[in-house]
Write an enzyme that holds these catalytic residues in place. Structure first.
Site, PDB file in Angstrom:
ATOM      1  N   ARG A   1       0.854  -1.203   0.000  1.00 39.24           N
ATOM      2  CA  ARG A   1       0.000   0.000   0.000  1.00 39.24           C
ATOM      3  C   ARG A   1       0.885   1.246   0.000  1.00 39.24           C
ATOM      4  NH1 ARG A   1      -1.784   1.804   4.436  1.00 39.24           N
ATOM      5  NH2 ARG A   1      -2.353  -0.155   5.421  1.00 39.24           N
TER       6      ARG A   1
ATOM      7  N   ASP B   1      -4.084  18.098 -16.317  1.00 36.16           N
ATOM      8  CA  ASP B   1      -4.520  16.768 -16.743  1.00 36.16           C
ATOM      9  C   ASP B   1      -4.029  16.587 -18.187  1.00 36.16           C
ATOM     10  OD1 ASP B   1      -5.849  14.521 -17.695  1.00 36.16           O
ATOM     11  OD2 ASP B   1      -7.694  14.942 -16.579  1.00 36.16           O
TER      12      ASP B   1
HETATM   13  C1  LIG Z   1     -10.557   8.935 -18.120  1.00 39.20           C
HETATM   14  C2  LIG Z   1     -10.103  10.286 -17.712  1.00 39.20           C
HETATM   15  C3  LIG Z   1      -9.948  10.628 -16.367  1.00 39.20           C
HETATM   16  C4  LIG Z   1     -10.310   9.673 -15.247  1.00 39.20           C
HETATM   17  O1  LIG Z   1      -9.471   8.561 -15.229  1.00 39.20           O
HETATM   18  P1  LIG Z   1      -9.943   7.097 -14.736  1.00 39.20           P
HETATM   19  O2  LIG Z   1      -8.721   6.268 -14.961  1.00 39.20           O
HETATM   20  O3  LIG Z   1     -11.128   6.713 -15.562  1.00 39.20           O
HETATM   21  O4  LIG Z   1     -10.304   7.243 -13.299  1.00 39.20           O
HETATM   22  C5  LIG Z   1      -9.473  11.887 -16.064  1.00 39.20           C
HETATM   23  N1  LIG Z   1      -9.188  12.782 -17.031  1.00 39.20           N
HETATM   24  C6  LIG Z   1      -9.335  12.498 -18.333  1.00 39.20           C
HETATM   25  C7  LIG Z   1      -8.989  13.527 -19.361  1.00 39.20           C
HETATM   26  C8  LIG Z   1      -9.795  11.234 -18.724  1.00 39.20           C
HETATM   27  O5  LIG Z   1      -9.964  10.967 -20.024  1.00 39.20           O
END
Ligand SMILES: *Cc1c(COP(=O)(O)O)cnc(C)c1O
Length: 382
Positions: free
Chosen positions: A54, A179
């Protein structure tokens, strides 16, 4: 970062998984360590650097070293999903922290921010990423703790200038989180443009085979927040499993070649359907007509990616019908895999979704461009 081969190009490091040949066996493929716990020696000292999975584990650490190297970060942490990684980051914010995030972004990540705001864990302002000045206007010096950027952003592929956002965040004393799920390291390295934290849903391009969920945070600096992010992962347990980490390592070995091909095919599809009689618009940062094209050309140096959206000429029923008629594009959510996917995005978001009724989101895989174009042609014809 632990690689001794950092002078090599990122695609070389990715293809060889940092070139770590297993010393015991000579195996050229990294081993899979599935152990949850790690033994001590006769002096009760730990034999290796790990205690309990973990907290940390060898295969996880290997995956983390690869992502940190490719992003040019000081470290990376893997999580059970992209959203688990995002939640760990938001958990490190001070109570009542001010957060500025885009109006159009990955739906569930924004839902999480809204939930935290409703519960008064933070205060949230949303900017319009088609007008970066709205970000500047919302950032409050001394108050804003996190500025969030997603670029290109789901599902309109609006492009945000990362360097501009970094300037706006830092001048107010905030950190910039990006992101980068849809602009992985072959094309954008957000840290080099000023990001403090980079998030990937590794479920998507990094793994690339639609066979696991995983998330990664990468940090520019090994600072107090980074230590806290590790503590949050350890204390809340949103860690990745060893097998998923191993699959992720395997997936990342082909990341550069996949991304290049997906970008090339997506551009061919975008060009083919721009101006098509049954298509009202094509949203793709690689098209000169896209409002974010100039910035995309500057900060997406390895291709515009495999994600685009098509606005069908018609109404919601026309668009939904197209998504049911494809034979090569698989009608499913998610993105970044080797198989192409089509999705009527409005249908899978909530009733409050602001996505256009006629928008179809395409994730371009590794099939031939001809097959994909012919498939969309026949689906549009009906
Ligand atoms: C899919 C996605 C997420 C979330 O990720 P998961 O692995 O599904 O939890 C966040 N940001 C973007 C741009 C995504 O395409």
């Amino acid at each position: 970062m632990t690689s001794s081969k950092n002078h090599l190009d990122p695609e070389t490091l990715a293809a060889q998984a940092l070139g770590r040949i297993d010393r015991e066996t000579g195996a050229v493929v990294p081993p899979l360590h599935s152990a949850s716990t790690f033994a001590r020696d006769a002096d009760y000292a730990l034999i290796g650097p790990h205690i309990y999975s973990r907290d940390s584990a060898p295969t996880l650490a290997h995956a983390e070293d690869i992502v940190a190297t490719l992003e040019g970060g000081a470290g990376a942490r893997v999580f059970g999903s992209g959203l688990a990684a995002f939640a760990a980051l938001t958990e490190t914010l001070a109570p009542g922290a001010h957060v500025v995030a885009p109006q159009v972004m990955y739906y569930a990540a924004q839902a999480w921010l809204r939930r935290l705001a409703e519960r008064e864990r933070l205060s949230l302002d949303l900017y319009d990423q088609t007008d970066p000045q709205t970000l500047k206007a919302l950032v409050r010096p001394g108050r804003t703790e996190l500025v969030w950027v997603e670029t290109p952003a789901n599902p309109t592929w609006d492009v945000m200038d990362i360097a501009f956002a970094a300037e706006a965040a830092h001048s107010a004393g905030a950190i910039l989180g990006v992101d980068s799920t849809c602009a992985p390291p072959p094309t954008t390295r957000a840290i080099s443009l000023g990001a403090d934290i980079v998030l990937h849903s590794a479920t998507k391009y990094l793994n690339g085979h639609s066979d696991l969920t995983a998330g990664v945070l990468v940090t520019a600096k090994d600072d107090a927040r980074w230590v806290d992010i590790h503590a949050v992962r350890n204390l809340t347990g949103g860690v990745l499993g060893g097998f998923e980490a191993w699959l992720l390592i395997r997936g990342m070995r082909t990341l550069f070649v996949r991304f290049a091909r997906q970008s090339e095919t997506a551009l061919a599809i975008a060009r083919h359907f721009e101006g098509h009689p049954r298509v009202a618009g094509v949203l793709y940062p690689g098209l000169a007509s896209h409002p974010g094209h100039t910035i995309a050309a500057k900060q997406m140096t390895g291709g515009f990616g495999g994600m685009l959206s098509i606005l069908v000429d018609g109404d919601i029923d026309t668009a939904r019908a197209v998504a049911t008629r494809t034979r090569v594009f698989v009608p499913a959510t998610s993105l970044g895999g080797v198989e192409s996917l089509i999705e009527h995005r409005r249908s899978v978001e909530s009733p409050e979704s602001t996505v256009a009724d006629t928008l179809l989101r395409l994730s371009v895989g590794l099939e031939s461009a001809n097959d994909l174009i012919a498939d969309l042609e026949q689906a549009l014809k009906g």
